[in-house]
Design an enzyme around this catalytic site. Structure first.
Site, PDB file in Angstrom:
ATOM      1  CG  HIS A  97      -0.181   0.226   2.515  1.00  0.00           C
ATOM      2  ND1 HIS A  97       0.547  -0.767   3.113  1.00  0.00           N
ATOM      3  CD2 HIS A  97      -0.024   1.322   3.280  1.00  0.00           C
ATOM      4  CE1 HIS A  97       1.106  -0.291   4.207  1.00  0.00           C
ATOM      5  NE2 HIS A  97       0.777   0.971   4.342  1.00  0.00           N
TER       6      HIS A  97
HETATM    7  C1  UD1 Z   1      -2.090   5.156   6.132  1.00  0.00           C
HETATM    8  C2  UD1 Z   1      -0.830   5.527   6.933  1.00  0.00           C
HETATM    9  C3  UD1 Z   1       0.208   4.428   6.772  1.00  0.00           C
HETATM   10  C4  UD1 Z   1      -0.368   3.068   7.128  1.00  0.00           C
HETATM   11  C5  UD1 Z   1      -1.620   2.838   6.295  1.00  0.00           C
HETATM   12  C6  UD1 Z   1      -2.294   1.520   6.584  1.00  0.00           C
HETATM   13  C7  UD1 Z   1      -0.236   7.902   7.126  1.00  0.00           C
HETATM   14  C8  UD1 Z   1       0.718   8.920   6.661  1.00  0.00           C
HETATM   15  N1  UD1 Z   1      -0.219   6.739   6.431  1.00  0.00           N
HETATM   16  O1  UD1 Z   1      -1.759   5.124   4.759  1.00  0.00           O
HETATM   17  O2  UD1 Z   1       1.305   4.691   7.630  1.00  0.00           O
HETATM   18  O3  UD1 Z   1       0.589   2.077   6.895  1.00  0.00           O
HETATM   19  O4  UD1 Z   1      -2.544   3.897   6.579  1.00  0.00           O
HETATM   20  O5  UD1 Z   1      -3.403   1.341   5.755  1.00  0.00           O
HETATM   21  O6  UD1 Z   1      -0.954   8.128   8.057  1.00  0.00           O
HETATM   22  N2  UD1 Z   1      -9.204   4.922   1.686  1.00  0.00           N
HETATM   23  C9  UD1 Z   1     -10.418   4.289   1.600  1.00  0.00           C
HETATM   24  N3  UD1 Z   1     -11.038   3.955   2.766  1.00  0.00           N
HETATM   25  C10 UD1 Z   1     -10.529   4.222   3.988  1.00  0.00           C
HETATM   26  C11 UD1 Z   1      -9.298   4.883   4.066  1.00  0.00           C
HETATM   27  C12 UD1 Z   1      -8.644   5.218   2.909  1.00  0.00           C
HETATM   28  O7  UD1 Z   1     -10.911   4.020   0.520  1.00  0.00           O
HETATM   29  O8  UD1 Z   1     -11.168   3.869   5.014  1.00  0.00           O
HETATM   30  C13 UD1 Z   1      -8.505   5.259   0.432  1.00  0.00           C
HETATM   31  C14 UD1 Z   1      -8.676   6.710   0.001  1.00  0.00           C
HETATM   32  O9  UD1 Z   1      -8.738   6.750  -1.360  1.00  0.00           O
HETATM   33  C15 UD1 Z   1      -7.393   7.355   0.482  1.00  0.00           C
HETATM   34  C16 UD1 Z   1      -6.391   6.222   0.292  1.00  0.00           C
HETATM   35  O10 UD1 Z   1      -7.110   5.037   0.626  1.00  0.00           O
HETATM   36  O11 UD1 Z   1      -7.081   8.510  -0.232  1.00  0.00           O
HETATM   37  C17 UD1 Z   1      -5.180   6.335   1.190  1.00  0.00           C
HETATM   38  O12 UD1 Z   1      -5.583   6.475   2.539  1.00  0.00           O
HETATM   39  P1  UD1 Z   1      -4.718   7.358   3.568  1.00  0.00           P
HETATM   40  O13 UD1 Z   1      -5.381   7.336   4.871  1.00  0.00           O
HETATM   41  O14 UD1 Z   1      -4.425   8.697   2.950  1.00  0.00           O
HETATM   42  O15 UD1 Z   1      -3.325   6.634   3.639  1.00  0.00           O
HETATM   43  P2  UD1 Z   1      -2.908   5.094   3.645  1.00  0.00           P
HETATM   44  O16 UD1 Z   1      -2.235   4.802   2.358  1.00  0.00           O
HETATM   45  O17 UD1 Z   1      -4.021   4.193   4.056  1.00  0.00           O
END
Ligand code: UD1
Length: 388
Positions: A227
């Site tokens: 991820h």
């Molecule tokens: C975040 C953490 C990372 C952790 C990871 C585990 C930070 C900087 N990063 O990264 O350290 O390893 O979580 O998953 O805090 N999204 C959904 N549903 C959700 C949440 C996110 O669809 O419930 C999608 C959205 O499109 C979002 C993308 O996932 O933009 C990324 O989510 P984000 O929370 O920005 O970062 P992670 O890559 O999950």
């Protein structure tokens, strides 16, 4: 004593569960003995992860009490997430006036909430302090540096992390080696996880449109999770890894790839998703629950992952772990330090070499660093009381 602990994203939940339970146990003990300080605990969820499969399912399966306050931050750029969290969390702190704010891990909530608390002169404790990848392109490294610099109490998971801190802490900061709280959850949930059937996990989570897979056989499949933006956000990096999985790994070993929402979006965007979906030997699943992934890990021949938590779980379970990163903030889990991990980055040559090597060594070699014993949360509660 009044404390506020903060979670935001998936990897925080398995770290906060044992802490919530240890506070309950402490309160029961002091109520029974009629001596000692009751701990009032408020749990705040920033709302960074909000899908049921990324958040609610962990609260339910790990018996985490529902968050008292949800800040509803959601997705966004780093600045948006950190900024919105600080604005919303400051209001909570001004109302609740806690004695401690507890932050865990290295997500955006960890940095945002430690900074908000410290600017209001509230004590901060960081669970999982001292990890360092020394890679400033990793958002998590920035979050760790901020939280560690601001925390009054630095609660470390291993001695290498304590060493990182003793070189840099100020006199007013306290470093306490407490062990790895993730392993409290692993030990508490291991039996329940191992009772699950591999094929039932697949049947419940396989993405729509895939061919019916063959049954999974113990030790004859690999798990894949990815991820990190550095692995999945550019086609130049992601495509060669996918080609390796399709052309070389899957013919040798059935694959279960549990897809993070970010990765799924990118695979679709880069036109790679459909080939994977149709593949007979690659099972793609929606994000898995805690017990489901633990069961798959315990039954797999190897893991290919860029997750930090999975490196630790592989270490204790003895699953060979091909770490899809060029560095790790968790060197204690690497083979050089007695663990099960090998750094392979996103370079197909290195992935291939480590994969082939792992295929020739079927044995699991579990390793348990000091204090990865299932009792870390109790040591954390003791440290909070001692340093209050
Ligand atoms: C975040 C953490 C990372 C952790 C990871 C585990 C930070 C900087 N990063 O990264 O350290 O390893 O979580 O998953 O805090 N999204 C959904 N549903 C959700 C949440 C996110 O669809 O419930 C999608 C959205 O499109 C979002 C993308 O996932 O933009 C990324 O989510 P984000 O929370 O920005 O970062 P992670 O890559 O999950």
């Amino acid at each position: 004593m009044k404390i506020i602990s903060v979670v935001g994203a998936r990897p925080n939940f398995m770290k906060i569960a044992p802490f919530c339970h240890a506070i309950d146990a402490h309160n029961k003990t002091i109520a029974a003995s009629d001596s000692g300080d009751h701990i009032e605990h408020i749990l705040v969820h920033t709302g960074q992860h909000y899908d049921d499969a990324m958040s609610k399912s962990f609260f339910e399966s790990l018996s985490i009490p529902e968050a008292d306050i949800n800040l509803g931050i959601g997705s966004g750029s780093h600045a948006e997430q950190v900024g919105s969290t600080m604005i919303a969390f400051e209001k909570v702190l001004l109302t609740e006036k806690p004695d401690w704010v507890i932050v865990v891990g290295d997500v955006n909530a960890t940095a945002a909430c430690s900074m908000t608390a410290k600017k209001l002169n509230i004590r901060v404790a960081h669970i999982e302090a001292g990890l360092r990848s020394h890679d400033m392109e990793m958002p998590e490294e920035i979050n760790r540096l901020v939280a560690d610099c601001l925390s009054d109490l630095l609660l470390t998971p291993d001695k290498l992390s304590s060493d990182n801190l003793t070189r840099s802490v100020r006199e007013d900061q306290h470093v306490v080696f407490v062990g790895n709280i993730m392993i409290d959850t692993l030990e508490a949930q291991r039996e329940k996880a191992l009772a699950l059937e591999l094929d039932a996990i697949v049947a419940d989570s396989i993405l729509e449109g895939q061919p019916t897979p063959n049954s999974l056989i113990e030790n004859e499949f690999a798990i894949v999770t990815m991820h990190r933006p550095s692995n999945v956000d550019s086609r130049e990096t992601l495509e060669p890894i996918v080609r390796f999985l399709i052309d070389e790994a899957a013919p040798a070993l059935q694959i279960v790839w549990t897809l993070h929402p970010r990765t799924r979006t990118r695979l679709i965007e880069f036109g790679l998703f459909n080939e994977l979906l149709k593949h007979e030997r690659i099972i793609m699943t929606s994000p898995l629950g805690y017990h489901e992934l633990l069961r798959l890990n315990a039954g797999s021949r190897m893991a290919l992952t860029d997750s930090g938590g999975l490196q630790e779980e592989c270490c204790v379970l003895g699953t060979v772990c091909l770490v899809l990163r060029f560095n790790t903030e968790r060197p204690i889990t690497l083979r050089d330090n007695g663990g099960a991990g090998v750094l392979v980055g996103n370079d197909p040559e290195r992935i291939r070499a480590a994969f082939n090597e792992a295929m020739t060594h079927p044995d699991r070699i579990p390793s348990r660093p000091e204090y990865w014993d299932g009792h870390t949360a109790g040591r954390i509660v003791e440290a909070l009381i001692t340093h209050y």
